[in-house]
Design an enzyme around this catalytic site. Structure first.
Site, mmCIF file in Angstrom:
data_model
loop_
_atom_site.group_PDB
_atom_site.id
_atom_site.type_symbol
_atom_site.label_atom_id
_atom_site.label_comp_id
_atom_site.label_asym_id
_atom_site.label_seq_id
_atom_site.Cartn_x
_atom_site.Cartn_y
_atom_site.Cartn_z
ATOM 1 N N MET A 40 -31.671 -5.656 -38.618
ATOM 2 C CA MET A 40 -32.396 -4.830 -37.647
ATOM 3 C C MET A 40 -31.522 -3.670 -37.167
ATOM 4 O O MET A 40 -31.835 -3.022 -36.158
ATOM 5 C CB MET A 40 -32.865 -5.676 -36.463
ATOM 6 C CG MET A 40 -33.820 -6.793 -36.909
ATOM 7 S SD MET A 40 -34.951 -7.333 -35.624
ATOM 8 C CE MET A 40 -33.803 -7.972 -34.420
ATOM 9 N N TYR B 149 -28.113 -1.412 -35.845
ATOM 10 C CA TYR B 149 -27.083 -1.455 -34.809
ATOM 11 C C TYR B 149 -25.952 -2.361 -35.319
ATOM 12 O O TYR B 149 -25.589 -3.362 -34.693
ATOM 13 C CB TYR B 149 -27.627 -1.928 -33.469
ATOM 14 C CG TYR B 149 -26.886 -1.283 -32.311
ATOM 15 C CD1 TYR B 149 -27.099 0.056 -32.010
ATOM 16 C CD2 TYR B 149 -25.955 -1.983 -31.564
ATOM 17 C CE1 TYR B 149 -26.404 0.674 -30.990
ATOM 18 C CE2 TYR B 149 -25.246 -1.378 -30.543
ATOM 19 C CZ TYR B 149 -25.484 -0.052 -30.264
ATOM 20 O OH TYR B 149 -24.791 0.572 -29.242
ATOM 21 N N LEU B 150 -25.439 -1.977 -36.475
ATOM 22 C CA LEU B 150 -24.591 -2.861 -37.272
ATOM 23 C C LEU B 150 -23.234 -3.117 -36.630
ATOM 24 O O LEU B 150 -22.654 -2.247 -35.989
ATOM 25 C CB LEU B 150 -24.395 -2.239 -38.661
ATOM 26 C CG LEU B 150 -25.691 -1.956 -39.428
ATOM 27 C CD1 LEU B 150 -25.367 -1.313 -40.774
ATOM 28 C CD2 LEU B 150 -26.515 -3.224 -39.629
ATOM 29 N N HIS B 151 -22.762 -4.342 -36.820
ATOM 30 C CA HIS B 151 -21.424 -4.745 -36.374
ATOM 31 C C HIS B 151 -20.748 -5.499 -37.519
ATOM 32 O O HIS B 151 -21.333 -5.635 -38.608
ATOM 33 C CB HIS B 151 -21.512 -5.579 -35.097
ATOM 34 C CG HIS B 151 -22.485 -6.717 -35.187
ATOM 35 N ND1 HIS B 151 -22.309 -7.784 -36.050
ATOM 36 C CD2 HIS B 151 -23.672 -6.953 -34.569
ATOM 37 C CE1 HIS B 151 -23.310 -8.629 -35.927
ATOM 38 N NE2 HIS B 151 -24.174 -8.152 -35.036
ATOM 39 N N HIS C 256 -22.815 -8.119 -39.523
ATOM 40 C CA HIS C 256 -23.666 -7.568 -40.584
ATOM 41 C C HIS C 256 -22.815 -7.146 -41.789
ATOM 42 O O HIS C 256 -23.183 -7.366 -42.939
ATOM 43 C CB HIS C 256 -24.407 -6.316 -40.095
ATOM 44 C CG HIS C 256 -25.342 -6.531 -38.948
ATOM 45 N ND1 HIS C 256 -25.083 -6.050 -37.687
ATOM 46 C CD2 HIS C 256 -26.542 -7.159 -38.870
ATOM 47 C CE1 HIS C 256 -26.091 -6.359 -36.881
ATOM 48 N NE2 HIS C 256 -26.986 -7.035 -37.570
ATOM 49 N N GLY D 145 -26.958 -14.587 -42.093
ATOM 50 C CA GLY D 145 -25.841 -15.085 -41.292
ATOM 51 C C GLY D 145 -26.111 -16.480 -40.755
ATOM 52 O O GLY D 145 -27.212 -16.779 -40.298
ATOM 53 N N GLN D 146 -25.055 -17.300 -40.778
ATOM 54 C CA GLN D 146 -25.129 -18.636 -40.170
ATOM 55 C C GLN D 146 -25.339 -18.514 -38.649
ATOM 56 O O GLN D 146 -25.797 -19.447 -38.001
ATOM 57 C CB GLN D 146 -23.836 -19.385 -40.502
ATOM 58 C CG GLN D 146 -23.778 -20.821 -40.025
ATOM 59 C CD GLN D 146 -24.867 -21.697 -40.634
ATOM 60 O OE1 GLN D 146 -25.178 -21.583 -41.810
ATOM 61 N NE2 GLN D 146 -25.458 -22.549 -39.811
ATOM 62 N N SER E 246 -23.063 -9.886 -31.966
ATOM 63 C CA SER E 246 -24.516 -9.724 -31.900
ATOM 64 C C SER E 246 -24.818 -8.329 -31.367
ATOM 65 O O SER E 246 -24.103 -7.826 -30.491
ATOM 66 C CB SER E 246 -25.104 -10.765 -30.946
ATOM 67 O OG SER E 246 -26.433 -10.405 -30.598
ATOM 68 N N SER E 247 -25.874 -7.718 -31.906
ATOM 69 C CA SER E 247 -26.272 -6.407 -31.381
ATOM 70 C C SER E 247 -26.598 -6.522 -29.885
ATOM 71 O O SER E 247 -26.441 -5.565 -29.129
ATOM 72 C CB SER E 247 -27.495 -5.884 -32.139
ATOM 73 O OG SER E 247 -27.258 -5.939 -33.531
#
Ligand code: AMP
Length: 276
Positions: A27, A29-31, A34, A144-145, A182-183
């Site tokens: 979705m 707003y990558l970190h 991701h 992602g877990q 988390s975003s």
């Protein structure tokens, strides 16, 4: 890197990609969480497709769809650095045209935990993921877990529908103090950010109790609950110890057991989990 906004363009370009194709739905707003998925997809496949789509149907009417953080320019710069082949960024109108009615319902595993707290959430998730799989036709898809129940739901959907792809689970990426990336962490003010470490502390406590030989699930849930309740900014939604495949709550802890929790820190609802 190609940025594609329409389904027809994506399908046309997909035909030219070398297989296997690795796919990472996000979705935006990558970190670093991701990016761990993207890097694993990049390492394992000659072609990588990433989607960025804030999916309205997985948000409840009172949830944060409108204010969910978005920064497509920054996201695209990050994905370019990871040597992604195609970024698919469809509009809501393209993913959900007015005539669209083919919803995906996964059943029991989608109804508990997050599904109970967020009615309709996994119907939205399963529907958009099925739709993205139909469009992208990946050979492998990376999840992602961090969103453990989402993984269970997607694996069930893929098995039930005999979908022809492999689902790959990627370990949770954490901040140095243990908070899962988390975003939604951007919603936390500095005081809440400090308090948010309590989720990881509770999971670490469960891990320790388990390693010391505790097998009574209720004892572990209660100790986790007591620890979280000492944090004044935290408000527990659920603390669960469940079978990692069926998501049935356990009396006696048997591996693989999913220890998961949802806790509001101020107005921000955070989730996290570990598998014993
Ligand atoms: P989202 O953009 O929140 O829908 O997440 C897209 C994908 O990234 C999902 O498969 C998530 O489980 C995964 N993801 C999100 N946060 C993390 C994290 N901290 N570590 C690993 N994967 C993550």
């Amino acid at each position: 890197m190609m940025v594609v906004e329409t389904i027809d363009d994506l399908k046309r370009l997909r035909l030219k990609l070398a297989e296997p194709v690795g796919f990472v739905p996000t979705m935006g707003y990558l970190h670093e969480g991701h990016l761990a998925l993207v890097r694993q997809a990049r390492a394992e496949n000659p072609s990588v497709v990433v989607s960025i789509f804030v999916n309205p149907t997985q948000f409840g009417p009172q949830e944060d769809f409108a204010k969910y953080p978005r920064d497509p320019r920054r996201d695209l710069a990050l994905l370019e650095k990871e040597r992604v082949d195609i970024v698919f960024m469809p509009s809501v109108a393209k993913m959900y045209p007015p005539q669209f009615t083919s919803w995906v319902e996964v059943g029991k595993v989608a109804e508990r935990l997050e599904g109970a707290a967020r009615p309709g959430h996994f119907r939205g998730v399963a529907t958009v993921v099925a739709r993205l799989f139909d469009i992208v036709q990946p050979n492998r898809a990376y999840f992602g877990q961090k969103d453990a129940q989402q993984l269970v739901v997607i694996k069930k959907m893929v098995a039930d529908r005999n979908m022809n792809l492999e689902i790959v689970a990627v370990p949770t990426v954490r901040e140095p103090d243990g908070l899962a990336m988390s975003s939604r962490n951007t919603y936390l003010n500095p005081e809440e950010r400090k308090a948010a470490v309590v989720l990881y502390q509770a999971l670490s406590l469960a891990q320790r109790l388990w390693s010391e030989g505790e097998r009574n699930a209720q004892t572990i849930r209660q100790q986790m609950t007591d620890l979280i309740q000492k944090q004044p900014l935290a408000d527990i939604d659920y603390v669960s110890i469940a079978d990692a495949e069926t998501l049935d709550e356990l009396d006696t802890v048997r591996p693989p057991a999913l220890v998961s929790l949802a806790v509001k820190i101020g107005n921000t609802r955070l989730i996290d989990n570990i598998v014993l």
